[in-house]
Design an enzyme around this catalytic site. Sequence first.
Site, PDB file in Angstrom:
ATOM      1  CB  CYS A  55     -15.098  -6.772   6.586  1.00  0.00           C
ATOM      2  SG  CYS A  55     -14.415  -5.067   6.143  1.00  0.00           S
ATOM      3  CB  CYS A  95     -18.353  -4.473   5.427  1.00  0.00           C
ATOM      4  SG  CYS A  95     -17.569  -3.054   5.979  1.00  0.00           S
ATOM      5  NE  ARG A 136     -19.182  -3.513  12.794  1.00  0.00           N
ATOM      6  CZ  ARG A 136     -20.300  -4.650  12.804  1.00  0.00           C
ATOM      7  NH1 ARG A 136     -20.210  -5.573  13.125  1.00  0.00           N
ATOM      8  NH2 ARG A 136     -21.290  -3.976  11.924  1.00  0.00           N
ATOM      9  CB  CYS A 139     -18.139   0.412   8.860  1.00  0.00           C
ATOM     10  SG  CYS A 139     -17.184  -0.632  10.184  1.00  0.00           S
ATOM     11  CB  CYS A 185      -0.802  -0.133   1.177  1.00  0.00           C
ATOM     12  SG  CYS A 185      -1.992   1.343   1.443  1.00  0.00           S
ATOM     13  CB  CYS A 239      -0.823  -0.314   8.340  1.00  0.00           C
ATOM     14  SG  CYS A 239      -1.509  -1.431   7.082  1.00  0.00           S
ATOM     15  CB  CYS A 289      -1.623   3.855   8.190  1.00  0.00           C
ATOM     16  SG  CYS A 289      -2.597   4.491   6.993  1.00  0.00           S
TER      17      CYS A 289
HETATM   18  S1  SF4 Z   1      -4.294   0.923   6.912  1.00  0.00           S
HETATM   19 FE1  SF4 Z   1      -2.629  -0.021   5.788  1.00  0.00          FE
HETATM   20  S2  SF4 Z   1      -3.854  -0.867   3.802  1.00  0.00           S
HETATM   21 FE2  SF4 Z   1      -5.066   0.714   4.920  1.00  0.00          FE
HETATM   22  S3  SF4 Z   1      -4.485   2.868   3.797  1.00  0.00           S
HETATM   23 FE3  SF4 Z   1      -2.969   2.503   5.653  1.00  0.00          FE
HETATM   24  S4  SF4 Z   1      -1.218   1.508   4.973  1.00  0.00           S
HETATM   25 FE4  SF4 Z   1      -2.910   1.228   3.422  1.00  0.00          FE
END
Ligand code: SF4
Length: 335
Positions: free
Chosen positions: A97, A129, A261, A189, A53, A60, A57
């Site tokens: 989901c 979802c 949740r 959600c 990705c 993550c 974040c």
């Molecule tokens: S939480 Fe992870 S998968 Fe979702 S946008 Fe952020 S980096 Fe990408």
Amino acid sequence: MEIRYDWQETEIKAIYSTPLLELIYQAASVHRQYHNAKQIQVCKLISIKTGGCPEDCSYCAQSSHYKTEVKPQALLDKETVVKIAQQAKKSGVSRVCMGAAWREVRDNSQFEQVLEMVREVTALGLEVCCTLGMLTKAQAQRLEEAGLYAYNHNLDTSQKYYNTIITTRTYEDRLRTIENVRQTSVTVCCGGILGLGESVEDRISMLHALASLCPHPESVPINILSKVKGTPLEDRPDVPIWDVVRAIATARIIMPASDVRLSAGRAKLSAAEQALCFLAGANSIFSSDNGHMLTVTTPCPDYDADQQMLNVLGLEMRPPFVRAETPNSSFPEKV
Ligand code: SF4
């Protein structure tokens, strides 16, 4: 307890700071007013496109900015997704989901494949979802036409703390996607994560942002950070269970008709700790057949262990498409 959209942060802080057992009692009372407290919705998360990705974040495992154990994988094929969903349904799951590690949805063949997955999994009689990143209004409409029941897009934390955790998109971007989903009949959600290093004020501010959405998100996931090796947050201290219970109870009181949740991070909680969360108003969990929620680094209790826990607690799995029991019986319409 009436449904309100005009909560002040000072009021939410007062609720969050209520002596714990009194807070749990109040939340349990509100829970019984709007929901069948014997029922827990069990959800299954399928990572349909894992890793790689472009977002950053900090929590993550799937971000390409960090060196984690997750290896990027191509979009799963529809047959695989439908098979996992069928298996999940047999185990009592009522919501599936589907998550893709994308910054945003693009109008390409992969989106067409996801729409096809939504159609086929919905046809199994399951709530579907999706969590696919940012979304335009037109894309939300296409998901609606395919039968999508809910779209997940979390606020994660407070507006103030947000850019400490994510720099590749803004809080406003998040709110815009939620607004685009709200233009359709797809339910929202939207929740957050505890344990990112945020202050109590940040938690209050995030809960305030959620409770100010009108209508409230039908589903509010409260996640506990799953510390992933290789990410900037790998060494964060654990979130005390008391903070988790306070956040759940506060969410339950200020958004009484929403499903709350107990999501990522549940694997680290004992059955007794989870029972406290259910008493405080959590009415949904994610479960799995392979002990993993999203990726190899996000553990999740398995179906059998969860079934056993629910039996011990005298709880049952909720069937699909059950909505909160408000005094007027349906979830409040946009005002
Ligand atoms: S939480 Fe992870 S998968 Fe979702 S946008 Fe952020 S980096 Fe990408």
